[in-house]
Design an enzyme around this catalytic site. Sequence first.
Site, PDB file in Angstrom:
ATOM      1  N   ASP A  15       0.813  -1.235   0.000  1.00 40.58           N
ATOM      2  CA  ASP A  15       0.000   0.000   0.000  1.00 40.58           C
ATOM      3  C   ASP A  15       0.841   1.277   0.000  1.00 40.58           C
ATOM      4  O   ASP A  15       1.530   1.579   0.982  1.00 40.58           O
ATOM      5  CB  ASP A  15      -0.909   0.057   1.221  1.00 40.58           C
ATOM      6  CG  ASP A  15      -1.888  -1.110   1.318  1.00 40.58           C
ATOM      7  OD1 ASP A  15      -1.576  -2.194   0.801  1.00 40.58           O
ATOM      8  OD2 ASP A  15      -2.949  -0.930   1.939  1.00 40.58           O
ATOM      9  N   HIS A  75     -10.202   1.723   0.540  1.00 39.31           N
ATOM     10  CA  HIS A  75     -10.155   3.191   0.396  1.00 39.31           C
ATOM     11  C   HIS A  75     -10.319   3.658  -1.052  1.00 39.31           C
ATOM     12  O   HIS A  75     -10.139   4.855  -1.328  1.00 39.31           O
ATOM     13  CB  HIS A  75      -8.844   3.738   0.961  1.00 39.31           C
ATOM     14  CG  HIS A  75      -8.777   3.675   2.458  1.00 39.31           C
ATOM     15  ND1 HIS A  75      -9.493   4.526   3.266  1.00 39.31           N
ATOM     16  CD2 HIS A  75      -8.117   2.841   3.288  1.00 39.31           C
ATOM     17  CE1 HIS A  75      -9.260   4.237   4.537  1.00 39.31           C
ATOM     18  NE2 HIS A  75      -8.425   3.212   4.587  1.00 39.31           N
ATOM     19  N   HIS A 159      -7.019  -7.913  -0.249  1.00 38.05           N
ATOM     20  CA  HIS A 159      -6.889  -6.729   0.611  1.00 38.05           C
ATOM     21  C   HIS A 159      -7.774  -6.949   1.839  1.00 38.05           C
ATOM     22  O   HIS A 159      -8.998  -6.779   1.779  1.00 38.05           O
ATOM     23  CB  HIS A 159      -7.323  -5.499  -0.184  1.00 38.05           C
ATOM     24  CG  HIS A 159      -6.965  -4.223   0.477  1.00 38.05           C
ATOM     25  ND1 HIS A 159      -5.721  -3.666   0.366  1.00 38.05           N
ATOM     26  CD2 HIS A 159      -7.675  -3.392   1.286  1.00 38.05           C
ATOM     27  CE1 HIS A 159      -5.676  -2.545   1.055  1.00 38.05           C
ATOM     28  NE2 HIS A 159      -6.850  -2.367   1.633  1.00 38.05           N
ATOM     29  N   HIS A 186      -0.719  -2.804   6.374  1.00 38.62           N
ATOM     30  CA  HIS A 186       0.456  -1.921   6.337  1.00 38.62           C
ATOM     31  C   HIS A 186       1.617  -2.475   7.163  1.00 38.62           C
ATOM     32  O   HIS A 186       2.578  -1.758   7.426  1.00 38.62           O
ATOM     33  CB  HIS A 186       0.113  -0.493   6.802  1.00 38.62           C
ATOM     34  CG  HIS A 186      -0.769   0.249   5.849  1.00 38.62           C
ATOM     35  ND1 HIS A 186      -0.814   1.632   5.780  1.00 38.62           N
ATOM     36  CD2 HIS A 186      -1.630  -0.192   4.899  1.00 38.62           C
ATOM     37  CE1 HIS A 186      -1.684   2.001   4.850  1.00 38.62           C
ATOM     38  NE2 HIS A 186      -2.198   0.897   4.311  1.00 38.62           N
TER      39      HIS A 186
HETATM   40 FE   LIG Z   1      -7.036  -0.900   3.109  1.00 42.08          FE
HETATM   41 FE   LIG Z   2      -3.884   0.635   2.961  1.00 41.77          FE
END
Ligand SMILES: [Fe+2]
Ligand SMILES: [Fe+2]
Length: 272
Positions: A15, A75, A159, A186
């Site tokens: 990411d 997102h 994800h 992350h």
């Molecule tokens: Fe995400």
């Molecule tokens: Fe992310």
Amino acid sequence: MSENGPLLKILFVGDVVGKGGRNAVKQLVPVLKDRYHASFVIVNAENSANGAGISKTCIDDMNTAPVNVYTAGDHIWDQKSFEHEINMYQNVLRPANMSTLQPGKGYGVFRNPAGGEVAVINLSGKVFMRESACCPFECVEKILQSLPKTVKCIFVDIHAEATSEKAALAWMLDGKVTAVVGTHTHVQTADGRVLPGGTAFLSDVGMTGGHDSVLGREVKDVVKKFRTGMPTRLEVTEKNIRLDYCVVTYELNTGKAVGIVNGSEFYNPDSL
Ligand SMILES: [Fe+2]
Ligand SMILES: [Fe+2]
């Protein structure tokens, strides 16, 4: 070269967060591509627009690097403009298991300049995720049925928050796809391996963002939010940027993975 033809490599980048993350992609993707002799690059770009979503400006910015495909996640629509921009790009994916009413597409087949084709599939998990998504297990089975049999290399970005959901998906797909790698947390995990059927798996690739941060956001802001419980603006950390990645090696003729390595590299702002 193996008995099943040449071995090819795919570089996958975790990411990308903010401008610092984009700068790291531009500087480090060419370096890592050369170092590992990778012929195909996939970048998860879901936080590339100041930590929240994607924009045309961000994709055009990163396109100065040799990126073949961009994936995303929960997102994806944080930047309102992107729902009108995503279809300008054939190589930008959003999770496939979202509503069919959403713009964009969740998978595609792309040419690998070193040989053959690469199907890239972007999925969202359901466990602990804020977005409503359809079942990623059913969704990916349908996609696999629809892919031409000539496509040997299939790369899945799941994800998702829960390692259990990602591992279960990887085991279900073992022997059917080249790689299942996780994104979203992350934080890079240390469980990279090739499963018995020839599918490379890593629970999470990590992120491309501030090393001295909480998941790419300023430490003081996140601590304040946790301590006070008050709505708090979480600034993106733009200093000391780390790029997390993995490299999957696979056989051109079978699409089976033979190796996966993961690592991190630091962006040097003085050398751009
Ligand atoms: Fe995400
Ligand atoms: Fe992310």
